[in-house]
Motif scaffolding. Structure first.
Motif, PDB file in Angstrom:
ATOM      1  N   ARG A   1       0.812  -1.217   0.000  1.00 57.98           N
ATOM      2  CA  ARG A   1       0.000   0.000   0.000  1.00 57.98           C
ATOM      3  C   ARG A   1       0.848   1.272   0.000  1.00 57.98           C
ATOM      4  O   ARG A   1       0.328   2.366  -0.186  1.00 57.98           O
ATOM      5  N   THR A   2       2.152   1.110   0.197  1.00 56.61           N
ATOM      6  CA  THR A   2       3.091   2.227   0.109  1.00 56.61           C
ATOM      7  C   THR A   2       4.439   1.677  -0.364  1.00 56.61           C
ATOM      8  O   THR A   2       4.801   0.556   0.001  1.00 56.61           O
ATOM      9  N   VAL A   3       5.148   2.446  -1.170  1.00 55.25           N
ATOM     10  CA  VAL A   3       6.452   2.026  -1.688  1.00 55.25           C
ATOM     11  C   VAL A   3       7.509   3.027  -1.251  1.00 55.25           C
ATOM     12  O   VAL A   3       7.275   4.242  -1.256  1.00 55.25           O
ATOM     13  N   ILE A   4       8.676   2.510  -0.857  1.00 53.82           N
ATOM     14  CA  ILE A   4       9.841   3.343  -0.556  1.00 53.82           C
ATOM     15  C   ILE A   4      10.933   2.998  -1.559  1.00 53.82           C
ATOM     16  O   ILE A   4      11.213   1.820  -1.802  1.00 53.82           O
ATOM     17  N   LEU A   5      11.564   4.018  -2.130  1.00 58.46           N
ATOM     18  CA  LEU A   5      12.726   3.836  -2.992  1.00 58.46           C
ATOM     19  C   LEU A   5      13.934   4.457  -2.308  1.00 58.46           C
ATOM     20  O   LEU A   5      13.881   5.622  -1.891  1.00 58.46           O
TER      21      LEU A   5
ATOM     22  N   MET B   1       1.570   5.101 -10.145  1.00 56.18           N
ATOM     23  CA  MET B   1       1.330   4.203  -9.018  1.00 56.18           C
ATOM     24  C   MET B   1       0.159   4.724  -8.194  1.00 56.18           C
ATOM     25  O   MET B   1       0.165   5.863  -7.729  1.00 56.18           O
ATOM     26  N   GLU B   2      -0.854   3.895  -7.998  1.00 50.91           N
ATOM     27  CA  GLU B   2      -2.042   4.327  -7.260  1.00 50.91           C
ATOM     28  C   GLU B   2      -1.853   4.133  -5.758  1.00 50.91           C
ATOM     29  O   GLU B   2      -2.784   3.745  -5.042  1.00 50.91           O
ATOM     30  N   LYS B   3      -0.652   4.384  -5.324  1.00 47.38           N
ATOM     31  CA  LYS B   3      -0.258   4.273  -3.917  1.00 47.38           C
ATOM     32  C   LYS B   3       0.847   5.296  -3.698  1.00 47.38           C
ATOM     33  O   LYS B   3       1.534   5.670  -4.652  1.00 47.38           O
ATOM     34  N   PRO B   4       1.061   5.754  -2.470  1.00 45.42           N
ATOM     35  CA  PRO B   4       2.152   6.696  -2.230  1.00 45.42           C
ATOM     36  C   PRO B   4       3.510   6.056  -2.507  1.00 45.42           C
ATOM     37  O   PRO B   4       3.761   4.909  -2.131  1.00 45.42           O
ATOM     38  N   VAL B   5       4.380   6.819  -3.174  1.00 47.62           N
ATOM     39  CA  VAL B   5       5.757   6.391  -3.418  1.00 47.62           C
ATOM     40  C   VAL B   5       6.671   7.387  -2.721  1.00 47.62           C
ATOM     41  O   VAL B   5       6.702   8.571  -3.084  1.00 47.62           O
ATOM     42  N   LEU B   6       7.400   6.929  -1.716  1.00 49.58           N
ATOM     43  CA  LEU B   6       8.308   7.771  -0.950  1.00 49.58           C
ATOM     44  C   LEU B   6       9.735   7.484  -1.380  1.00 49.58           C
ATOM     45  O   LEU B   6      10.066   6.354  -1.734  1.00 49.58           O
ATOM     46  N   CYS B   7      10.574   8.505  -1.343  1.00 44.98           N
ATOM     47  CA  CYS B   7      11.982   8.329  -1.683  1.00 44.98           C
ATOM     48  C   CYS B   7      12.828   8.749  -0.483  1.00 44.98           C
ATOM     49  O   CYS B   7      12.658   9.847   0.047  1.00 44.98           O
ATOM     50  N   ALA B   8      13.708   7.846  -0.055  1.00 41.10           N
ATOM     51  CA  ALA B   8      14.655   8.135   1.024  1.00 41.10           C
ATOM     52  C   ALA B   8      16.034   8.283   0.403  1.00 41.10           C
ATOM     53  O   ALA B   8      16.702   7.295   0.090  1.00 41.10           O
ATOM     54  N   VAL B   9      16.455   9.514   0.196  1.00 35.27           N
ATOM     55  CA  VAL B   9      17.728   9.795  -0.474  1.00 35.27           C
ATOM     56  C   VAL B   9      18.824   9.743   0.584  1.00 35.27           C
ATOM     57  O   VAL B   9      19.019  10.673   1.347  1.00 35.27           O
TER      58      VAL B   9
END
Length: 261
Positions: free
Chosen positions: A50-54, A99-107
């Motif tokens: 339900r949520t993705v982290i890159l 993407m029909e879900k939140p995509v967060l990026c942790a740089v």
């Protein structure tokens, strides 16, 4: 045994994708790009995600394209870099944006070129305080790609976008936060934990409403006010008829936490 160049970890409703060539500062190879695209498409279709982290491993988030893969061949023939963008990078940007879900990026470290482009395509960007964003295409006699020329001017304005792209000067995480380019600059040792906490909270939220919210924001870039008002009404109609709205309303009236689908 060959090293896994994309790590996949699942938590409570969260899928974390980690670029994993730390010895090469996570420079992207054709195999990595295809792995990332496949993982994003799979995440879109997985109800348990339900949520993705890159994010990236080691001291860099991503230093962009591995230049060894775009050098002239033995006959001196240069690859078509336009095809590289169209066939390999554009599908990844579309997969993130759609993407029909939140995509967060942790740089977690430096984000250069295509690496910065990947980060800015995400819905929320967090960066370690030691991280830097660098648009260094001009140093190679190239133009910005991977969606950077679309996202950056909309985030920081034309003047700052031109300055960053023409000079290739590094932008610190804290200045990026001040400019509204990222959501927050976080202490290095707290980055992954804080982003995972936020992602886990979002994973418990109304994913259907998140998807429609993203659609509205993306559509606004090329929309008139009147068109956007009509679009808002249509989305609100759909949201108002959803099970998640019923659950949210009941939870509010019953003074309890909602359990969204």
């Amino acid at each position: 045994m060959a090293q896994e160049t994309l790590l996949k970890e699942q938590f409570d409703g969260v899928l974390r994708l980690t670029l994993n060539r730390p010895d090469k500062l996570n420079a992207l190879t054709p195999e990595m790009r295809q792995e990332l695209l496949t993982a994003l498409k799979d995440a879109h279709d997985m109800p348990e995600v339900r949520t993705v982290i890159l994010t990236g491993s080691g001291r860099a988030f991503c230093t962009g394209q591995d230049l060894n893969d775009i050098l002239p061949d033995s006959a001196g023939e240069k690859p078509d870099l336009g095809d590289v963008l169209t066939q390999h990078y554009s599908p990844i940007i579309h997969a993130i944006r759609q993407m029909e879900k939140p995509v967060l990026c942790a740089v977690n470290g430096v984000a250069t070129g295509a690496g910065a482009g990947l980060a800015f395509a995400c819905d929320m960007v967090f960066a370690a305080k030691s991280a830097k964003f660098i648009h260094a295409f001009s140093r190679l006699g190239l133009v910005p790609g991977v969606g950077a020329s679309f996202h950056l001017p909309r985030m920081v304005g034309e003047v700052r976008a031109k300055g960053l792209m023409l000079t290739g000067m590094p932008l610190t995480a804290e200045r990026a936060a001040d400019w509204g380019l990222i959501w927050e600059a976080i202490a290095d040792d707290q980055l992954q934990g804080e982003v995972l906490d936020i992602a886990t909270g979002l994973a418990k939220g109304p994913t259907s409403a998140y998807a429609m919210t993203k659609h509205l924001i993306h559509a606004s870039a090329d929309s008139t006010l009147e068109d956007q008002l009509v679009r808002e009404a249509e989305m609100q109609r759909r949201a108002g008829n959803s099970e998640n709205h019923t659950e949210g309303l009941n939870a509010f009236l019953e003074k309890r936490s909602p359990v969204f689908k």
